[in-house]
Structure formats: structure tokens, C-alpha cells
Enzyme design. Structure first.
Site, PDB file in Angstrom:
ATOM      1  N   TRP A 101       0.972  -0.997   0.000  1.00  0.00           N
ATOM      2  CA  TRP A 101       0.208   0.379   0.344  1.00  0.00           C
ATOM      3  C   TRP A 101       0.759   1.203   0.029  1.00  0.00           C
ATOM      4  O   TRP A 101       0.153   2.229  -0.892  1.00  0.00           O
ATOM      5  CB  TRP A 101      -1.043  -0.546   1.320  1.00  0.00           C
ATOM      6  CG  TRP A 101      -2.006  -0.766   0.845  1.00  0.00           C
ATOM      7  CD1 TRP A 101      -2.238  -1.943   2.487  1.00  0.00           C
ATOM      8  CD2 TRP A 101      -2.881  -1.086  -0.360  1.00  0.00           C
ATOM      9  NE1 TRP A 101      -3.273  -2.853   1.670  1.00  0.00           N
ATOM     10  CE2 TRP A 101      -3.845  -2.736   0.270  1.00  0.00           C
ATOM     11  CE3 TRP A 101      -3.496  -0.036  -1.163  1.00  0.00           C
ATOM     12  CZ2 TRP A 101      -4.974  -2.846   0.023  1.00  0.00           C
ATOM     13  CZ3 TRP A 101      -4.739  -1.063  -1.712  1.00  0.00           C
ATOM     14  CH2 TRP A 101      -4.820  -1.948  -1.690  1.00  0.00           C
ATOM     15  N   ASP A 171      -1.143   6.733   5.787  1.00  0.00           N
ATOM     16  CA  ASP A 171      -3.318   5.877   6.004  1.00  0.00           C
ATOM     17  C   ASP A 171      -3.234   5.476   7.274  1.00  0.00           C
ATOM     18  O   ASP A 171      -1.903   4.369   7.625  1.00  0.00           O
ATOM     19  CB  ASP A 171      -2.084   5.440   4.421  1.00  0.00           C
ATOM     20  CG  ASP A 171      -2.742   4.286   3.829  1.00  0.00           C
ATOM     21  OD1 ASP A 171      -4.273   4.253   5.004  1.00  0.00           O
ATOM     22  OD2 ASP A 171      -2.940   3.302   2.917  1.00  0.00           O
ATOM     23  N   LYS A 195     -11.985  -0.906   6.714  1.00  0.00           N
ATOM     24  CA  LYS A 195     -11.762  -2.461   7.633  1.00  0.00           C
ATOM     25  C   LYS A 195     -11.125  -2.101   9.259  1.00  0.00           C
ATOM     26  O   LYS A 195     -12.717  -2.809   9.799  1.00  0.00           O
ATOM     27  CB  LYS A 195      -9.912  -1.704   7.947  1.00  0.00           C
ATOM     28  CG  LYS A 195      -9.754  -2.684   6.628  1.00  0.00           C
ATOM     29  CD  LYS A 195      -8.630  -1.738   5.526  1.00  0.00           C
ATOM     30  CE  LYS A 195      -8.630  -2.563   4.271  1.00  0.00           C
ATOM     31  NZ  LYS A 195      -7.578  -1.327   3.305  1.00  0.00           N
TER      32      LYS A 195
HETATM   33  C1  LIG Z   1      -7.098  -1.596   2.019  1.00  0.00           C
HETATM   34  C2  LIG Z   1      -6.237  -0.637   1.735  1.00  0.00           C
HETATM   35  C3  LIG Z   1      -6.133   0.322   1.129  1.00  0.00           C
HETATM   36  C4  LIG Z   1      -6.656   0.580  -0.439  1.00  0.00           C
HETATM   37  O1  LIG Z   1      -8.080   0.788   0.251  1.00  0.00           O
HETATM   38  P1  LIG Z   1      -8.642   1.504  -1.044  1.00  0.00           P
HETATM   39  O2  LIG Z   1     -10.462   1.626   0.362  1.00  0.00           O
HETATM   40  O3  LIG Z   1      -9.919   0.041  -0.971  1.00  0.00           O
HETATM   41  O4  LIG Z   1      -9.011   3.096  -1.736  1.00  0.00           O
HETATM   42  C5  LIG Z   1      -4.355   1.111   1.404  1.00  0.00           C
HETATM   43  N1  LIG Z   1      -4.215   1.102   2.645  1.00  0.00           N
HETATM   44  C6  LIG Z   1      -4.122   0.414   3.592  1.00  0.00           C
HETATM   45  C7  LIG Z   1      -3.054   0.674   4.721  1.00  0.00           C
HETATM   46  C8  LIG Z   1      -5.375  -0.817   3.240  1.00  0.00           C
HETATM   47  O5  LIG Z   1      -5.023  -1.443   4.282  1.00  0.00           O
END
Ligand SMILES: *Cc1c(COP(=O)(O)O)cnc(C)c1O
Length: 360
Positions: A101, A171, A195
């Protein structure tokens, strides 16, 4: 009957959040409609929208310079929006690469502007996050970007880097609200809700107002943080049902005792699971270095891929789902976000012990 849901995302939600939605599905807030069917400009929806934002503020202890936004496009759109808004012409931003990511965020930043790698744990197979002294930070960077929890690799920062005066962006898609922390230290935090916060379709962004004032104003309207800030995430139609569920989830977090209570539960769950792996005489093996182990996504291997297949198959017959590791790394992974109770992890740990005994 509910299953044990260990999916990485979309992921398990608190039962009370779902039950409330069920009870209000046909007739919500006395309107004779569901929240999905109601105008986003109605006073009933407005109350939900602002309650969700206020609960976020309260749980995180945000100061007046920080605001919560609800945006669309997932964390993936934030990979582009952050650099578009905050890397000035001729400038550059620092990225710490700790997994897929983080890599995606870095690549996206290089499409729209210029970004450099300030640190990476690729040399260690991403089995830990880099320490502060391993970072090569540019004091003139527009910001430093980190990924607080690496959902796929199963690593997590337990102490955040301290980049001095450079704004910090994180993030936190897979661990926001897992514990109390000083969110006010960050210039911007983003998290896809699916999540640890709610369903897919909405991204929580916590951003510093005074930083947004410095953002690039020449962007298309929907890509400007400034407009979403000014309109309180109601510039266009927001994902009302997703925000409603996030509100229900945040109410549950608060009722359970807030972030301190979440941390206690999450640590107990992670200790039980890592203890089961480490206590299996090598049958299960976690590749992540202990100091960087994620409290949210626990990854492990079995002695062979064949046994991994058998393990996953038997887990399903025991109503345990979502334990397959990400397709890019294989193995097993249990995602044990806030909404996963200790009972689910106890069920998994006892299944793991039994499986090891029969197959070791
Ligand atoms: C799942 C995830 C993403 C992607 O998220 P989307 O909402 O599907 O774009 C980005 N960063 C991390 C750390 C993730 O776990």
C-alpha cells in the site's frame, strides 16, 4: 448464526451497529423511509452526518485546527489527492515504504508530482517498519507519508516517526481507532472505512485546517480538500448509508469505553494469537519481527502450502472465514479489528492448537 469473520476488508462490524440498521431499515427516525432513501439535505440525515463527525472528534480528542471529512474514492484516491493538493510545483514529498500500500501511494504521488523514498524495509522483506534513525528525511519535503499498519505484511508502527517541522501524513486505513494516540500531531490522516470503521464507500480524512489553506487551489473541485472542508463533506451527495453505519460503529466504540478500551481488547486478542503461533514449537511461524508485529493483521505460515490449504479448508468448516493471506504473499492472516471479539480469537486459537496437534 454469525460466522467468525477474519476478512481483511470489508471486515466484520459490531453486531449492535448492524442490528440498529436492521431495526431502522424500513422506517428510520420516524420518516417512514430508510436513511438510503432520504435527502442528504434533510435535517434527519444532517443529524447523523454531524453526529458521526462529532464522535470522531471526541474519540480522537481533536483540537480546533483539525476537521473530519467523509470522502469517496477509497484510500486509493487519497494516494493521489494528497500529493495533488500539497506538493507545490518544484517541490517533493517523502515516502516511507513499508509494503504494497505504501508503494502504491508513492507511485501515485510520482504520477501527479515528485516524491522520494525516505526509507524502506524492502531489504528485510517488509518484515518490520524502519526505525527513526534509518530514515533519510528531507527537511524541505512538502510532507512525510507513512502507512501506520501494513494490512498485507502484518507490520505496524508502535511508535510514529518524528519528522520535526515537516507535516506528517498517514494512511491509517487498517488501524485508525485501534488505540488512543495524538492525532493532532498529524497534518492529515486518511482511512478507507471498510477495515476498522464501517462499510466500504466512505473514506475518513482528518486534516489540519491551517494546512488546507496552503493547498493547491487549481484542482478540479471534487479533488480539493478546501471545498470539502468548507461544505462539511456535503458539497455533493455523500455516501449516506455508509456514513450512517460509521456513526453506528462509532457509537459502539464509545459505549464500549472508547479507544482505551479498544486498545486493551486489541492487545489481549493479539497476545493470544501471537502466543499461539510462537508456542506451537515451530508448526506455525510468524515472519514479522516481534517489535513490528501488527495488532490488527496477524500473519503466519504453516510447514507447507499443502498444510495451509488443509488448514484453511478446515477453518471454513468451523465457520472461520477470511483466513487466507493476501494473494501477493500467501500463507494465513487473521484480521482482528476492533469489532472482532476476544471470543472469536479464542475460537481461532483453540482450532489452531488442535490442528497443530493433529498435523504436527
Ligand atoms: C485496504 C487498504 C488501502 C486501500 O483502500 P481502498 O479503500 O480500497 O482504496 C490502502 N491502504 C491500506 C493500508 C489498506 O489497508
Amino acid at each position: 448464526m454469525r460466522s467468525w469473520n477474519f476478512y481483511a476488508g470489508p471486515a466484520t462490524l459490531p453486531l449492535s451497529a448492524l442490528e440498529r440498521a436492521r431495526d431502522e431499515m424500513i422506517d428510520w427516525a420516524g420518516t417512514g423511509m430508510s436513511v438510503m432513501e432520504t435527502s442528504h439535505r434533510s435535517k434527519e440525515y444532517d443529524a447523523v452526518h454531524h453526529e458521526a463527525m462529532d464522535l470522531f472528534r471526541e474519540l480522537l480528542g481533536l483540537d480546533d485546527d483539525h476537521i473530519v471529512l467523509f470522502l469517496q474514492g477509497g484510500a486509493s484516491l487519497q494516494f493521489a489527492m494528497v500529493p495533488m493538493n500539497f506538493i507545490p510545483k518544484g517541490g517533493s514529498a517523502d515516502y516511507v515504504i513499508t509494503g504494497s500500500w505504501a508503494e502504491k501511494a508513492f507511485k501515485e504521488a510520482n504520477i501527479v508530482a515528485k516524491a522520494r523514498i525516505a526509507g524502506t524495509s524492502e531489504g528485510n522483506g517488509f518484515t518490520r517498519v524502519p526505525a527513526q534513525h534509518e530514515l533519510d528525511l528531507d527537511p524541505g519535503a512538502a510532507y512525510v507519508h507513512i502507512t501506520s499498519n501494513n494490512t498485507i505484511k502484518g507490520t505496524q508502527y508502535h511508535e510514529f516517526p518524528t519528522p520535526g517541522a515537516v507535516p506528517m501524513v498517514a494512511d491509517m486505513s487498517s488501524d485508525l481507532l485501534w488505540r488512543p494516540f495524538d492525532a493532532n500531531r498529524f497534518a492529515l490522516i486518511y482511512a478507507g472505512a471498510q477495515k476498522n470503521l464501517g462499510p466500504s464507500g466512505v473514506t475518513a480524512v482528518i486534516v489540519k485546517r491551517s494546512w488546507v489553506e496552503t493547498a493547491n487551489s487549481g484542482l478540479p473541485t471534487m479533488l480539493r480538500y478546501g471545498i470539502h472542508l468548507k461544505e462539511e463533506s456535503l458539497y455533493n451527495t455523500p455516501p449516506t448509508f455508509s456514513i450512517y453505519i460509521v456513526r453506528n460503529v462509532l457509537q459502539w466504540v464509545k459505549a464500549e469505553g472508547g479507544l482505551a478500551a479498544m486498545e486493551r481488547r486489541n492487545r489481549a486478542k493479539a497476545e493470544l494469537l501471537y502466543g499461539t503461533i510462537d508456542g506451537s514449537s515451530g508448526f506455525y511461524r510468524c515472519p514479522v519481527e516481534p517489535a513490528s508485529r501488527s495488532v490488527m493483521n496477524v500473519v503466519w505460515r504453516l510447514p507447507s502450502e499443502e498444510l495451509e490449504g488443509k488448514f484453511l479448508g478446515e477453518a471454513k468448516t468451523n465457520r472461520m472465514f477470511g483466513l487466507k493471506g493476501h494473494r501477493s504473499v500467501g500463507g494465513c492472516r487473521a484480521s482482528i479489528y476492533n469489532a472482532m471479539g476476544i471470543d472469536g480469537v479464542e475460537a481461532l486459537a483453540s482450532f489452531m492448537k488442535d490442528f497443530a496437534q493433529r498435523n504436527g
